[in-house]
Motif scaffolding. Structure first.
Motif, PDB file in Angstrom:
ATOM      1  N   GLU A  97       0.806  -1.222   0.000  1.00  0.00           N
ATOM      2  CA  GLU A  97       0.000   0.000   0.000  1.00  0.00           C
ATOM      3  C   GLU A  97       0.842   1.278   0.000  1.00  0.00           C
ATOM      4  O   GLU A  97       0.315   2.356  -0.208  1.00  0.00           O
ATOM      5  CB  GLU A  97      -0.928   0.014   1.212  1.00  0.00           C
ATOM      6  N   THR A  98       2.111   1.169   0.255  1.00  0.00           N
ATOM      7  CA  THR A  98       2.948   2.363   0.368  1.00  0.00           C
ATOM      8  C   THR A  98       4.119   2.355  -0.598  1.00  0.00           C
ATOM      9  O   THR A  98       5.187   2.861  -0.282  1.00  0.00           O
ATOM     10  CB  THR A  98       3.469   2.517   1.803  1.00  0.00           C
ATOM     11  N   ARG A  99       3.930   1.805  -1.766  1.00  0.00           N
ATOM     12  CA  ARG A  99       4.998   1.869  -2.770  1.00  0.00           C
ATOM     13  C   ARG A  99       5.138   3.304  -3.248  1.00  0.00           C
ATOM     14  O   ARG A  99       4.157   4.002  -3.448  1.00  0.00           O
ATOM     15  CB  ARG A  99       4.701   0.960  -3.945  1.00  0.00           C
ATOM     16  N   LEU A 100       6.365   3.719  -3.427  1.00  0.00           N
ATOM     17  CA  LEU A 100       6.629   5.082  -3.863  1.00  0.00           C
ATOM     18  C   LEU A 100       6.860   5.122  -5.363  1.00  0.00           C
ATOM     19  O   LEU A 100       7.320   4.147  -5.961  1.00  0.00           O
ATOM     20  CB  LEU A 100       7.853   5.633  -3.140  1.00  0.00           C
ATOM     21  N   LYS A 101       6.557   6.260  -5.937  1.00  0.00           N
ATOM     22  CA  LYS A 101       6.760   6.459  -7.367  1.00  0.00           C
ATOM     23  C   LYS A 101       7.849   7.493  -7.541  1.00  0.00           C
ATOM     24  O   LYS A 101       7.773   8.598  -6.994  1.00  0.00           O
ATOM     25  CB  LYS A 101       5.460   6.927  -8.009  1.00  0.00           C
ATOM     26  N   GLY A 102       8.871   7.132  -8.283  1.00  0.00           N
ATOM     27  CA  GLY A 102       9.972   8.057  -8.526  1.00  0.00           C
ATOM     28  C   GLY A 102       9.676   8.962  -9.701  1.00  0.00           C
ATOM     29  O   GLY A 102       8.941   8.603 -10.621  1.00  0.00           O
ATOM     30  N   ALA A 103      10.258  10.130  -9.670  1.00  0.00           N
ATOM     31  CA  ALA A 103      10.096  11.085 -10.763  1.00  0.00           C
ATOM     32  C   ALA A 103      11.191  10.860 -11.794  1.00  0.00           C
ATOM     33  O   ALA A 103      12.285  10.386 -11.477  1.00  0.00           O
ATOM     34  CB  ALA A 103      10.172  12.504 -10.220  1.00  0.00           C
ATOM     35  N   PHE A 104      10.891  11.187 -13.034  1.00  0.00           N
ATOM     36  CA  PHE A 104      11.903  11.094 -14.087  1.00  0.00           C
ATOM     37  C   PHE A 104      12.964  12.155 -13.837  1.00  0.00           C
ATOM     38  O   PHE A 104      12.650  13.321 -13.584  1.00  0.00           O
ATOM     39  CB  PHE A 104      11.265  11.297 -15.463  1.00  0.00           C
ATOM     40  N   ALA A 105      14.211  11.747 -13.882  1.00  0.00           N
ATOM     41  CA  ALA A 105      15.310  12.683 -13.647  1.00  0.00           C
ATOM     42  C   ALA A 105      16.328  12.558 -14.762  1.00  0.00           C
ATOM     43  O   ALA A 105      16.918  11.500 -14.967  1.00  0.00           O
ATOM     44  CB  ALA A 105      15.964  12.386 -12.305  1.00  0.00           C
ATOM     45  N   ARG A 106      16.493  13.636 -15.479  1.00  0.00           N
ATOM     46  CA  ARG A 106      17.440  13.646 -16.588  1.00  0.00           C
ATOM     47  C   ARG A 106      18.838  14.019 -16.106  1.00  0.00           C
ATOM     48  O   ARG A 106      19.830  13.532 -16.615  1.00  0.00           O
ATOM     49  CB  ARG A 106      16.949  14.643 -17.637  1.00  0.00           C
ATOM     50  N   LEU A 107      18.917  14.876 -15.124  1.00  0.00           N
ATOM     51  CA  LEU A 107      20.195  15.350 -14.608  1.00  0.00           C
ATOM     52  C   LEU A 107      20.595  14.585 -13.352  1.00  0.00           C
ATOM     53  O   LEU A 107      19.744  14.143 -12.589  1.00  0.00           O
ATOM     54  CB  LEU A 107      20.101  16.842 -14.270  1.00  0.00           C
ATOM     55  N   ASP A 108      21.890  14.451 -13.129  1.00  0.00           N
ATOM     56  CA  ASP A 108      22.382  13.767 -11.935  1.00  0.00           C
ATOM     57  C   ASP A 108      21.959  14.482 -10.659  1.00  0.00           C
ATOM     58  O   ASP A 108      21.733  13.846  -9.636  1.00  0.00           O
ATOM     59  CB  ASP A 108      23.902  13.643 -11.967  1.00  0.00           C
ATOM     60  N   VAL A 109      21.846  15.797 -10.707  1.00  0.00           N
ATOM     61  CA  VAL A 109      21.434  16.567  -9.535  1.00  0.00           C
ATOM     62  C   VAL A 109      20.063  16.094  -9.072  1.00  0.00           C
ATOM     63  O   VAL A 109      19.825  15.885  -7.885  1.00  0.00           O
ATOM     64  CB  VAL A 109      21.406  18.075  -9.861  1.00  0.00           C
ATOM     65  N   CYS A 110      19.164  15.886 -10.011  1.00  0.00           N
ATOM     66  CA  CYS A 110      17.812  15.429  -9.669  1.00  0.00           C
ATOM     67  C   CYS A 110      17.782  13.931  -9.383  1.00  0.00           C
ATOM     68  O   CYS A 110      17.015  13.469  -8.545  1.00  0.00           O
ATOM     69  CB  CYS A 110      16.845  15.751 -10.800  1.00  0.00           C
ATOM     70  N   LYS A 111      18.611  13.185 -10.072  1.00  0.00           N
ATOM     71  CA  LYS A 111      18.608  11.726  -9.935  1.00  0.00           C
ATOM     72  C   LYS A 111      18.990  11.290  -8.531  1.00  0.00           C
ATOM     73  O   LYS A 111      18.457  10.322  -8.001  1.00  0.00           O
ATOM     74  CB  LYS A 111      19.594  11.121 -10.931  1.00  0.00           C
ATOM     75  N   TYR A 112      19.918  11.998  -7.903  1.00  0.00           N
ATOM     76  CA  TYR A 112      20.396  11.611  -6.586  1.00  0.00           C
ATOM     77  C   TYR A 112      19.788  12.442  -5.465  1.00  0.00           C
ATOM     78  O   TYR A 112      20.234  12.382  -4.325  1.00  0.00           O
ATOM     79  CB  TYR A 112      21.920  11.672  -6.541  1.00  0.00           C
ATOM     80  N   PHE A 113      18.750  13.207  -5.781  1.00  0.00           N
ATOM     81  CA  PHE A 113      18.022  13.946  -4.760  1.00  0.00           C
ATOM     82  C   PHE A 113      17.286  12.946  -3.866  1.00  0.00           C
ATOM     83  O   PHE A 113      16.940  11.850  -4.300  1.00  0.00           O
ATOM     84  CB  PHE A 113      17.036  14.913  -5.429  1.00  0.00           C
ATOM     85  N   TYR A 114      17.026  13.326  -2.645  1.00  0.00           N
ATOM     86  CA  TYR A 114      16.456  12.402  -1.666  1.00  0.00           C
ATOM     87  C   TYR A 114      15.197  11.696  -2.169  1.00  0.00           C
ATOM     88  O   TYR A 114      15.064  10.477  -2.046  1.00  0.00           O
ATOM     89  CB  TYR A 114      16.137  13.139  -0.356  1.00  0.00           C
ATOM     90  N   SER A 115      14.266  12.435  -2.744  1.00  0.00           N
ATOM     91  CA  SER A 115      12.982  11.838  -3.129  1.00  0.00           C
ATOM     92  C   SER A 115      13.128  10.791  -4.235  1.00  0.00           C
ATOM     93  O   SER A 115      12.296   9.905  -4.356  1.00  0.00           O
ATOM     94  CB  SER A 115      11.994  12.917  -3.556  1.00  0.00           C
ATOM     95  N   ASN A 116      14.180  10.840  -5.020  1.00  0.00           N
ATOM     96  CA  ASN A 116      14.432   9.794  -6.023  1.00  0.00           C
ATOM     97  C   ASN A 116      15.340   8.693  -5.477  1.00  0.00           C
ATOM     98  O   ASN A 116      15.220   7.535  -5.861  1.00  0.00           O
ATOM     99  CB  ASN A 116      15.047  10.385  -7.284  1.00  0.00           C
ATOM    100  N   ARG A 117      16.249   9.069  -4.597  1.00  0.00           N
ATOM    101  CA  ARG A 117      17.212   8.112  -4.055  1.00  0.00           C
ATOM    102  C   ARG A 117      16.550   7.069  -3.163  1.00  0.00           C
ATOM    103  O   ARG A 117      16.925   5.895  -3.160  1.00  0.00           O
ATOM    104  CB  ARG A 117      18.262   8.893  -3.261  1.00  0.00           C
ATOM    105  N   VAL A 118      15.523   7.458  -2.434  1.00  0.00           N
ATOM    106  CA  VAL A 118      14.908   6.577  -1.450  1.00  0.00           C
ATOM    107  C   VAL A 118      13.865   5.635  -2.058  1.00  0.00           C
ATOM    108  O   VAL A 118      13.500   4.633  -1.451  1.00  0.00           O
ATOM    109  CB  VAL A 118      14.313   7.405  -0.302  1.00  0.00           C
ATOM    110  N   VAL A 119      13.391   5.904  -3.267  1.00  0.00           N
ATOM    111  CA  VAL A 119      12.293   5.136  -3.863  1.00  0.00           C
ATOM    112  C   VAL A 119      12.624   3.653  -3.984  1.00  0.00           C
ATOM    113  O   VAL A 119      11.850   2.792  -3.538  1.00  0.00           O
ATOM    114  CB  VAL A 119      11.893   5.724  -5.231  1.00  0.00           C
ATOM    115  N   ASN A 120      13.750   3.302  -4.577  1.00  0.00           N
ATOM    116  CA  ASN A 120      14.095   1.884  -4.753  1.00  0.00           C
ATOM    117  C   ASN A 120      14.307   1.168  -3.429  1.00  0.00           C
ATOM    118  O   ASN A 120      13.865   0.034  -3.251  1.00  0.00           O
ATOM    119  CB  ASN A 120      15.340   1.738  -5.623  1.00  0.00           C
ATOM    120  N   GLU A 121      14.983   1.840  -2.509  1.00  0.00           N
ATOM    121  CA  GLU A 121      15.208   1.234  -1.191  1.00  0.00           C
ATOM    122  C   GLU A 121      13.879   0.970  -0.491  1.00  0.00           C
ATOM    123  O   GLU A 121      13.670  -0.077   0.102  1.00  0.00           O
ATOM    124  CB  GLU A 121      16.085   2.133  -0.324  1.00  0.00           C
TER     125      GLU A 121
END
Length: 104
Positions: A58-82
């Motif tokens: 019930e609490t799966r997260l959805k990551g945002a598309f990130a083209r740049l490394d700055v956005c790719k490694y931001f907290y909200s994208n970094r934590v999604v897979n974990e």
């Protein structure tokens, strides 16, 4: 003690690596955000609403598309897979302390 390696010092002190400590901190913050314990960051994490994306969680997260490394490694994208690889139902935990206990 200064002549010993990083791994040997961690083993001597009984500490996990920095990578593990950061992972635990990220997951605890995600738990706190999703449960509403942290104020002011309501839209930082996006919960997937598609029933095919949830697959029983019930609490799966959805990551945002990130083209740049700055956005790719931001907290909200970094934590999604974990977060999505956790095998526990966070609904049964009432506090961050109880959630931390399963991460050890």
């Amino acid at each position: 003690m200064q002549a010993t390696s990083y791994e040997d010092r961690l083993e001597h002190l009984g500490w996990p690596t920095l990578e593990v400590r950061r992972r635990h901190a990220d997951l605890c913050l995600a738990f706190s955000l999703l449960k509403g314990f942290t104020v002011g960051a309501d839209n930082l994490l996006v919960v997937a609403r598609d029933r095919y994306a949830l697959r029983g969680n019930e609490t799966r997260l959805k990551g945002a598309f990130a083209r740049l490394d700055v956005c790719k490694y931001f907290y909200s994208n970094r934590v999604v897979n974990e977060w999505n690889h956790l095998k526990v139902d966070i609904g049964k935990f009432k506090s961050v302390k109880a959630f931390k206990a399963i991460l050890q």
